[in-house]
Design a protein around this motif. Structure first.
Motif, PDB file in Angstrom:
ATOM      1  N   GLU A  28      13.276 -73.366   6.988  1.00  0.00           N
ATOM      2  CA  GLU A  28      12.287 -73.676   5.958  1.00  0.00           C
ATOM      3  C   GLU A  28      10.906 -73.328   6.492  1.00  0.00           C
ATOM      4  OE1 GLU A  28      12.638 -77.242   3.213  1.00  0.00           O
ATOM      5  OE2 GLU A  28      10.955 -77.875   4.475  1.00  0.00           O
ATOM      6  N   ILE A  29      10.205 -72.465   5.779  1.00  0.00           N
ATOM      7  CA  ILE A  29       8.887 -72.015   6.225  1.00  0.00           C
ATOM      8  C   ILE A  29       7.828 -72.375   5.179  1.00  0.00           C
ATOM      9  CG2 ILE A  29       9.862 -70.093   7.538  1.00  0.00           C
ATOM     10  CD1 ILE A  29       8.824 -68.231   5.297  1.00  0.00           C
ATOM     11  N   ARG A  30       6.591 -72.441   5.628  1.00  0.00           N
ATOM     12  CA  ARG A  30       5.437 -72.630   4.751  1.00  0.00           C
ATOM     13  C   ARG A  30       4.624 -71.339   4.781  1.00  0.00           C
ATOM     14  NH1 ARG A  30       4.017 -76.558   1.306  1.00  0.00           N
ATOM     15  NH2 ARG A  30       1.932 -76.828   2.205  1.00  0.00           N
ATOM     16  N   ARG A  31       4.408 -70.755   3.629  1.00  0.00           N
ATOM     17  CA  ARG A  31       3.683 -69.487   3.583  1.00  0.00           C
ATOM     18  C   ARG A  31       2.804 -69.437   2.335  1.00  0.00           C
ATOM     19  NH1 ARG A  31       8.284 -65.103   1.566  1.00  0.00           N
ATOM     20  NH2 ARG A  31       8.534 -65.999  -0.522  1.00  0.00           N
ATOM     21  N   LEU A  32       1.882 -68.487   2.331  1.00  0.00           N
ATOM     22  CA  LEU A  32       0.996 -68.294   1.177  1.00  0.00           C
ATOM     23  C   LEU A  32       1.684 -67.402   0.147  1.00  0.00           C
ATOM     24  CD1 LEU A  32      -2.378 -67.719   3.063  1.00  0.00           C
ATOM     25  CD2 LEU A  32      -1.747 -69.734   1.713  1.00  0.00           C
ATOM     26  N   GLU A  33       1.751 -67.894  -1.102  1.00  0.00           N
ATOM     27  CA  GLU A  33       2.340 -67.135  -2.195  1.00  0.00           C
ATOM     28  C   GLU A  33       1.325 -66.992  -3.330  1.00  0.00           C
ATOM     29  OE1 GLU A  33       6.052 -68.760  -3.425  1.00  0.00           O
ATOM     30  OE2 GLU A  33       6.931 -68.719  -1.414  1.00  0.00           O
ATOM     31  N   LYS A  34       1.580 -66.056  -4.225  1.00  0.00           N
ATOM     32  CA  LYS A  34       0.644 -65.794  -5.317  1.00  0.00           C
ATOM     33  C   LYS A  34       0.410 -67.036  -6.164  1.00  0.00           C
ATOM     34  CE  LYS A  34       1.925 -63.182  -8.797  1.00  0.00           C
ATOM     35  NZ  LYS A  34       2.260 -61.980  -9.597  1.00  0.00           N
ATOM     36  N   CYS A  35      -0.845 -67.318  -6.443  1.00  0.00           N
ATOM     37  CA  CYS A  35      -1.215 -68.484  -7.239  1.00  0.00           C
ATOM     38  C   CYS A  35      -0.739 -68.298  -8.680  1.00  0.00           C
ATOM     39  CB  CYS A  35      -2.733 -68.678  -7.201  1.00  0.00           C
ATOM     40  SG  CYS A  35      -3.335 -70.022  -8.251  1.00  0.00           S
TER      41      CYS A  35
END
Length: 279
Positions: A55-62
């Motif tokens: 499980e990762i935390r990443r930036l995705e399109k708003c």
């Protein structure tokens, strides 16, 4: 699921960016940053490979502004700093002449436009989210190995490509078996009687307990080879290293009277053979 069929995926990131290419294009599109994740494996998982779900935390399109970074319903205007170019030129005077450099406009971050920022992403166009990824770890990895999952890093800005996910591995050592590259090292103890006469003992390997023949006359410190009982070569599962077994011969510190008598008789017999051989 990540694809690790190409062995160079483990290492090629070391050379990214050395050709001078920028992560941001002239039209304001910016590629996403790479994301890193540390994964701990036990000894056998590293040897034989394993499938893991991480499980990762990443930036995705708003989702509010659809990645534009602008508040929905508002209009953008041309940036006054760069005139809508997204880049500004700077000049530096040196003894060799005037050095000119083009840089991303800090006022509009390369978009060429100014806008009212989205309240959800604060104008970044991306928000941090959690995602579960199925990861296939190949056999033969070791501590420090890096697995690359393409396009699973942070989302790009304004149409830029996403970054990659790099999974950095840490392997917990085995308390009995020691690894050296693709070989396994193990030390066993046998009695001096077994070393003289020979015997068969049970030896732990990554495949489980295996019979190992100790030849008669085995000397202290001898190393026996168990072929293809080591670690598979990375991306070559059919090729494996060996297991080396170092034999430690135990000499008793105390003997019973019967044992001493037998050893003394054996000593006299050995001396007799030596004397006969010198005649």
């Amino acid at each position: 699921m990540g694809d690790f069929s190409n062995p160079f995926d483990l290492f090629e990131s070391l050379f990214e960016g050395m050709d001078g290419r920028s992560r941001q294009s002239w039209d304001g599109a910016m590629n996403g940053e790479d994301e890193y994740y540390s994964l701990v494996l036990n000894f056998k998982e590293a040897v034989f490979g394993v499938e893991k779900e991480i499980e990762i935390r990443r930036l995705e399109k708003c989702g509010t502004c659809d990645g534009s970074g602008a508040k929905p319903g508002t209009k953008s205007s041309r940036c006054n700093t760069c005139g809508g170019q997204g880049r500004v030129a700077t000049q530096t005077r040196t003894p060799l002449g005037i050095f000119q450099q083009s840089m991303t406009c800090s006022s509009c971050n390369g978009t060429g436009e100014t806008r009212t920022p989205c309240s959800t992403c604060s104008g970044d166009g991306r928000v941090r989210k959690t995602k579960r990824i199925s990861l296939k770890v190949p056999a033969g990895v070791d501590s420090g190995s890096r697995l690359r999952v393409r396009n699973e890093g942070n989302s790009g800005k304004r149409g830029g490509s996403p970054g990659d996910l790099f999974v950095v591995l840490e392997v917990i050592p085995d308390p009995v078996l020691k690894r050296e590259d693709t070989n396994i090292l193990y030390s066993c103890k046998v009695s001096y009687i077994d070393a003289i006469l020979g015997t068969t003992i049970k030896v732990p390997t990554v495949d489980g307990m295996v019979d190992l023949k100790i030849p008669s006359g085995t000397q202290p410190g001898s190393t026996l080879v168990m072929a293809k009982k080591g670690v598979p070569l990375l991306n070559k599962k059919n090729m494996r290293g060996d297991q080396f077994v170092r034999v430690q011969v135990e000499i008793p510190k105390k003997l019973s009277s019967d044992e001493r008598k037998l050893i003394e008789e054996l000593s006299e017999l050995s001396k007799g053979k030596t004397a006969a051989g010198m005649r």
